[in-house]
Design an enzyme around this catalytic site. Sequence first.
Site, PDB file in Angstrom:
ATOM      1  N   TYR A 142       0.826  -1.214   0.000  1.00  8.60           N
ATOM      2  CA  TYR A 142       0.000   0.000   0.000  1.00  8.60           C
ATOM      3  C   TYR A 142       0.858   1.261   0.000  1.00  8.60           C
ATOM      4  O   TYR A 142       0.408   2.319  -0.427  1.00  8.60           O
ATOM      5  CB  TYR A 142      -0.904   0.032   1.238  1.00  8.60           C
ATOM      6  N   LYS A 191       2.894 -15.377   2.689  1.00 13.50           N
ATOM      7  CA  LYS A 191       3.099 -16.116   1.434  1.00 13.50           C
ATOM      8  C   LYS A 191       4.598 -16.413   1.347  1.00 13.50           C
ATOM      9  O   LYS A 191       5.289 -16.028   0.391  1.00 13.50           O
ATOM     10  CB  LYS A 191       2.587 -15.260   0.255  1.00 13.50           C
ATOM     11  N   ASP A 223      -3.150 -18.339   0.728  1.00 19.30           N
ATOM     12  CA  ASP A 223      -4.140 -19.026  -0.123  1.00 19.30           C
ATOM     13  C   ASP A 223      -4.874 -20.092   0.687  1.00 19.30           C
ATOM     14  O   ASP A 223      -6.097 -20.243   0.614  1.00 19.30           O
ATOM     15  CB  ASP A 223      -3.504 -19.596  -1.401  1.00 19.30           C
ATOM     16  N   ASP A 247      -6.474  -6.834   4.270  1.00 15.20           N
ATOM     17  CA  ASP A 247      -7.587  -6.181   3.574  1.00 15.20           C
ATOM     18  C   ASP A 247      -8.498  -7.244   2.962  1.00 15.20           C
ATOM     19  O   ASP A 247      -9.719  -7.221   3.143  1.00 15.20           O
ATOM     20  CB  ASP A 247      -7.031  -5.264   2.472  1.00 15.20           C
ATOM     21  N   ASP A 251     -12.446  -8.847   4.483  1.00 15.94           N
ATOM     22  CA  ASP A 251     -13.708  -8.845   3.726  1.00 15.94           C
ATOM     23  C   ASP A 251     -14.291 -10.253   3.686  1.00 15.94           C
ATOM     24  O   ASP A 251     -15.500 -10.448   3.840  1.00 15.94           O
ATOM     25  CB  ASP A 251     -13.492  -8.356   2.284  1.00 15.94           C
TER      26      ASP A 251
HETATM   27  C1  IPM Z   1     -10.387  -1.041   3.914  1.00 16.36           C
HETATM   28  C2  IPM Z   1     -10.570  -0.471   2.532  1.00 16.36           C
HETATM   29  C3  IPM Z   1      -9.386   0.414   2.204  1.00 16.36           C
HETATM   30  C4  IPM Z   1      -8.131  -0.434   2.292  1.00 16.36           C
HETATM   31  C5  IPM Z   1      -9.470   1.121   0.843  1.00 16.36           C
HETATM   32  C6  IPM Z   1     -10.754   1.912   0.686  1.00 16.36           C
HETATM   33  C7  IPM Z   1      -8.277   1.998   0.596  1.00 16.36           C
HETATM   34  O1  IPM Z   1     -10.751  -1.492   1.618  1.00 16.36           O
HETATM   35  O2  IPM Z   1     -10.254  -0.261   4.874  1.00 16.36           O
HETATM   36  O3  IPM Z   1     -10.388  -2.274   4.036  1.00 16.36           O
HETATM   37  O4  IPM Z   1      -7.795  -1.142   1.334  1.00 16.36           O
HETATM   38  O5  IPM Z   1      -7.470  -0.403   3.334  1.00 16.36           O
HETATM   39 MG    MG Z   2     -10.958  -3.416   2.473  1.00 18.32          MG
END
Ligand code: IPM
Ligand code: MG
Length: 355
Positions: A142, A191, A223, A247, A251
């Site tokens: 990042y 990884k 993975d 990240d 999710d």
């Molecule tokens: C999160 C989001 C952010 C990230 C984006 C919007 C930059 O996906 O906070 O998980 O990747 O950190």
């Molecule tokens: Mg995110």
Amino acid sequence: MKKNIALLRGDGIGPEIVDSAVEVLKAVADKFGHEFTFTPYLIGGCAIDATGKPLPEETVEGCLASDSVLLGAVGGPKWDTLPGNLRPEKALLGIRSAMGLFTNLRPAKLYPALKEECPLRPDIVEKGFDIMIVRELTGGIYFGERGYREGKYGEEAYDTEAYSRMEIERIVRVAFETARKRRKKLTSIDKANVLETSRLWRKIVHEIAAEYPDVEVADMLVDNAAMQLVRNPAQFDTIVTSNMFGDILSDEASQITGSIGMLPSASLSGGTRGLYEPIHGSAPDIAGQNKANPIATILSAAMMLLYAFDMKAESDAIVEAVDKVLNKGLRTADLCREGTPLTCTEMTKAVIDNL
Ligand code: IPM
Ligand code: MG
């Protein structure tokens, strides 16, 4: 206690969900005799529209001078075609970096009331799960060197992942401390079969493990981890991983809780500084329609009370109110399959009524 809270409402559903959490915080302040003041600052697309910059200096200064920061979400189609360094998302990375927030805590647990919403097989759901993802937040790909150049096949773009020993050591220590306060089991996800940064990461995890003999630690390739999260999430207690893997995996973890609209997060520096935000994005498709689930932001406010202000009873009160509301079957659209869903403001009111 008196506390100054900076509000970064941002874009899309950001303003709605932040306003919800503010209502809940005001109710908590009344109930427990605290005084919270709220100061809004611009971030993301709305800041670009007003000032030409996604992260105005005034916002950074305001956040640094406040006792804590509550953020909604940034971004939307309107700003998607801007160059990378002017995009709303850049502001999020900028504020994380400016505040030194290298730790991102993302708890993902299955609420008994939401078992029906979990997309996994019933026997997996039965076992439940309660996971704390410790994501590194100010390093890795990042923040690495990036750009465009002429490559072997012509036009080429590149991003680089770099992690220093210092950056790995400090997040790994936070993760061990976190695991120690939970079920004492840490899974470090990397990884290492491919990436050099992961091999350094793994080596440091093993070194630091010697300081925490009471915590059981295991390495897992990312993975495989992605697979294990849906195969047997109950095996995880605390997870520590890099910025990018965290990240993606957070999710995935949110979806098995039933909805991404449920997951809060705390971004912390080594000290008391912190920023609290839902893990979901700005959901432009439902923005301004009073449909968003405010719970992730309300629970982020609960994390703020606990981590930033050491107000455990106040934080627990919010968490318990959310539990009650869910147990009563109240649902916003993201979690509602039958009947009329609650609006964002109705859900907020329900939480406040159950405080
Ligand atoms: C999160 C989001 C952010 C990230 C984006 C919007 C930059 O996906 O906070 O998980 O990747 O950190
Ligand atoms: Mg995110």
